[in-house]
Design a protein around this motif. Structure first.
Motif, PDB file in Angstrom:
ATOM      1  N   UNK A   9      35.079   2.942  20.442  1.00 20.19           N
ATOM      2  CA  UNK A   9      36.160   3.929  20.437  1.00 20.19           C
ATOM      3  C   UNK A   9      35.933   5.001  21.501  1.00 20.19           C
ATOM      4  N   UNK A 342      30.984   6.909  20.677  1.00 17.69           N
ATOM      5  CA  UNK A 342      31.279   5.684  19.934  1.00 17.69           C
ATOM      6  C   UNK A 342      31.760   4.531  20.800  1.00 17.69           C
TER       7      UNK A 342
ATOM      8  N   UNK B  78      43.204  10.186  15.245  1.00 21.63           N
ATOM      9  CA  UNK B  78      42.148   9.169  15.104  1.00 21.63           C
ATOM     10  C   UNK B  78      42.131   8.686  13.659  1.00 21.63           C
ATOM     11  N   UNK B  80      39.765   6.884  10.843  1.00 20.48           N
ATOM     12  CA  UNK B  80      38.386   6.530  10.484  1.00 20.48           C
ATOM     13  C   UNK B  80      38.419   5.639   9.248  1.00 20.48           C
ATOM     14  N   UNK B  88      31.147   2.384  10.483  1.00 15.44           N
ATOM     15  CA  UNK B  88      32.267   3.281  10.781  1.00 15.44           C
ATOM     16  C   UNK B  88      33.165   2.626  11.822  1.00 15.44           C
ATOM     17  N   UNK B  90      36.500   3.372  14.105  1.00 14.76           N
ATOM     18  CA  UNK B  90      37.421   4.428  14.542  1.00 14.76           C
ATOM     19  C   UNK B  90      38.399   3.813  15.530  1.00 14.76           C
ATOM     20  N   UNK B 244      31.408  12.041   9.843  1.00 17.73           N
ATOM     21  CA  UNK B 244      31.472  11.032  10.905  1.00 17.73           C
ATOM     22  C   UNK B 244      32.353  11.454  12.078  1.00 17.73           C
ATOM     23  N   UNK B 245      33.118  12.511  11.883  1.00 19.44           N
ATOM     24  CA  UNK B 245      34.068  12.921  12.934  1.00 19.44           C
ATOM     25  C   UNK B 245      33.352  13.752  13.989  1.00 19.44           C
TER      26      UNK B 245
END
Lengths: 391, 246
Positions: A9, A342, B78, B80, B88, B90, B244-245
């Motif tokens: 990402x 990511x 976004x 998630x 994870x 995204x 996680x963001x």
């Protein structure tokens, strides 16, 4: 199309790499300036007389590269017509705003030093010339035709002072380029206090290497033998500075690995994927490992001059490639991963276009054209010129 | 020998003098004094990740309101999806402008949520610090803006923004980003994205407006910002931000 180029990402605005091949070329050329100038100063300031054969060449090389150091930036800017605003309306909180001043100061300094070094040659050309040529060299001498022993002694003193000021200037010029990247906390691949020092060391290394390669080519074209003492000294300096450069590069990497911060996982992915060839293979294995060993042999072992020069030349060429790969891996590599940590994107320069490979090749060739023209006006090599005490 | 030493000392002095002058020049450059100088950060933006449904209306409204070129985003969403095994996933297809297709293997997903992103209009913005000509600046109300007539298009601000909020405008060739719809706000209106959000996931207003529902939220609730470790002090606050963001 973009879906295929990316992995993981990325923030939507990160798909495209903003700083292109031109921004790779810019620190590369700037580095050659700094390195070539340091070699010239080793003779002029530190009295390394064995470097006399390349003293003028290195100074003029520094000048020629300096003339074109900014051109890649102009080709990159969205509004090149506003480029001078960086000097006219600068914002001093920006690391970038200082470049115009540092660059201009350094260009003026190198120009002055060249004038003092070449003054006896200019005067001699003005005296022996006729008509337009005579007038041209008279103008070039700024009407000052005094080449008495006292005048030459004064020239020599001024040259030494200029070269001495030039050393920290060269360090600032290239350390500053490293600071442009190293001071960006948004990018973990760039943000390290070692960056300016690494840029500086690799600049010196690339400058010495291009002088060695250039010296060989010129001697070959002229059909004369290169000066062995000069070359041996250049190999030793190249080896020494390269050891420091490579150590710093490895220390930077080691620190990242050892600290293992959140960003390390994406950097490890970057190095093992997108930069596997340009960083791991080219920069670190081939273009660092081989020259390190070869230059060690060349410096420490007694060997036939022909073999020594071949090994030295191969090492210098590989180091030029190593430093270019380093610039590429820093500038492009730092933009290939997302600040979300990511995902990865891709970059391949186009061949044509304002920021393409062809334009980069043309820009990189221009300093050599300048050197050629300069040599036609003022000879760079000692047997082509009137005897001087300076260089 | 004495002469040599004298010569060496003379050269060393010149070298040190040159270096010293440059270092002192560099040290006189201010560091972070740029951001606050007389300006107030009067406005704040709140994103409620618990409410966002990922419809993409905000992204589309922003594009229309600000004439944002295709493939560039002043705001985006976004998605998630955190799996039962901790993995994870995204994504943000076209910035979420056209919404999101359902994820396959829904049974393997422990939790999923949407996170709208936009320029954080930081109190200590990197982008303002690095702009070499002052084209990126902080308005007196605290908005971080770009003067397209001054921008040289160097892209340094794009590299400096830790949030990926900036892009090079494909037509103007200058840096561009979310302005929190400054042109609307100064006329007493709300930013376009706030106006069109069907679930109230985006809120915007003055910090000191006690009549605004935002006032109570800002005072009473536990809120987060993105990448606080940068020291940029973002003015976009998040409710329910997952670890996680980034």
């Amino acid at each position: 199309m973009t879906e295929l180029m990316t992995q993981g990402f990325l923030f939507p605005n990160e798909i495209e790499v903003h700083w292109s091949l031109m921004i790779v070329l810019y620190p590369y050329i700037t580095g050659l300036v700094a390195g070539a100038f340091i070699v010239s100063s080793l003779y002029h300031v530190f009295g390394r007389t064995e470097l006399k054969p390349v003293a003028r060449f290195s100074l003029v090389a520094a000048f020629s590269f300096l003339l074109f150091a900014c051109t890649p930036l102009l080709f990159h800017l969205g509004h090149p017509e506003r480029a001078f605003n960086i000097m006219f309306t600068p914002k001093f909180t920006s690391a970038m705003s200082g470049f115009g001043y540092i660059y201009s100061f350094y260009l003026l300094l190198v120009l002055c030093e060249i004038w003092f070094v070449f003054r006896p040659t200019i005067i001699a050309k003005a005296r022996e010339g006729h008509g337009l040529a005579k007038a041209f060299y008279w103008v070039l001498a700024l009407g000052s035709m005094d080449d008495s022993a006292e005048a030459r002694a004064l020239d020599h003193r001024v040259t030494t002072v200029l070269a001495a000021i030039g050393i920290p200037s060269a360090c600032v010029l290239h350390g500053y380029v490293g600071f442009l990247f190293g001071s960006l906390k948004s990018n973990p691949w760039w943000s390290t206090p070692l960056m300016p020092v690494i840029f500086l060391m690799s600049a010196i290394v690339s400058g010495i290497a291009i002088l060695i390669v250039g010296y060989f080519i010129v001697m070959k074209v002229r059909g004369t033998e290169p000066d062995e003492a000069c070359l041996k000294s250049l190999y030793a300096y190249l080896w020494g500075f390269f050891i420091i450069d490579l150590t710093l590069e490895l220390l930077e990497l080691l620190t990242m690995v050892y600290e293992g911060e959140e960003s390390w996982s994406i950097i490890a992915w970057l190095l093992s994927d997108k930069l596997w060839f340009s960083y791991t293979t080219v920069q670190m294995l081939i273009c660092s490992g081989i020259p390190l060993v070869l230059l060690g042999l060349v410096t420490l072992k007694k060997m036939d001059p022909l073999l020594r020069n071949r090994l030295g030349l191969i090492s210098s060429a590989l180091i030029l490639l190593q430093v270019f790969a380093m610039r590429w891996n820093v500038v492009i590599g730092g933009q290939l991963f997302s600040k979300s940590l990511r995902g990865l994107t891709s970059y391949a320069p186009s061949f044509l276009g304002r920021e393409g490979i062809l334009m980069a090749a043309i820009l990189f060739t221009m300093p050599f054209v300048v050197m050629y023209v300069f040599n036609m006006i003022l000879p760079l090599w000692h047997d082509d010129q009137p005897e001087t005490n300076q260089a | 020998m004495d002469n040599e030493r004298r010569q060496f000392l003379k050269q060393a002095c010149w070298t040190l003098l040159g270096g010293g002058l440059m270092v002192s020049g560099a040290l006189s450059i201010p560091g972070r004094a740029h951001a606050s100088g007389g300006r107030q950060h009067l406005y704040v933006f709140l994103v409620d990740t618990n409410r966002c449904i990922g419809c993409g209306k905000c992204v589309a409204a922003c594009r229309k309101e600000n004439n944002v070129p295709q493939e560039s985003y002043r705001t985006w969403i976004e998605r998630y999806a955190i799996g039962n095994d901790g993995t994870v996933h995204v994504d943000s297809p076209h910035g979420g402008e056209h919404g999101f297709k359902p994820l396959p293997n829904a049974a393997d997903i422990a939790r999923s949520f949407f996170v709208p992103k936009l320029c954080n209009h930081c109190k200590q913005p990197n982008c303002v610090q690095v702009c070499p000509v002052g084209a990126t600046y902080v308005s007196k109300e605290g908005f971080v803006l770009v003067d397209e007539r001054q921008c040289v298009g160097c892209g340094y601000c794009i590299q400096a923004c830790p949030y990926g909020a900036r892009y090079m405008h494909a037509v103007r060739h200058t840096a561009d980003k979310c302005t929190w719809c400054y042109h609307r706000v100064m006329k007493g209106m709300q930013p376009a994205c706030v106006l069109v959000c069907p679930v109230g996931a985006r809120m915007f207003g003055r910090i000191d407006d006690q009549r605004s529902p935002l006032y109570a939220v800002m005072k009473q609730e536990k809120l987060q910002v993105l990448k606080p470790e940068t020291g940029n002090e973002p003015m976009v606050h998040y409710r329910g931000l997952d670890k996680e963001v980034r």
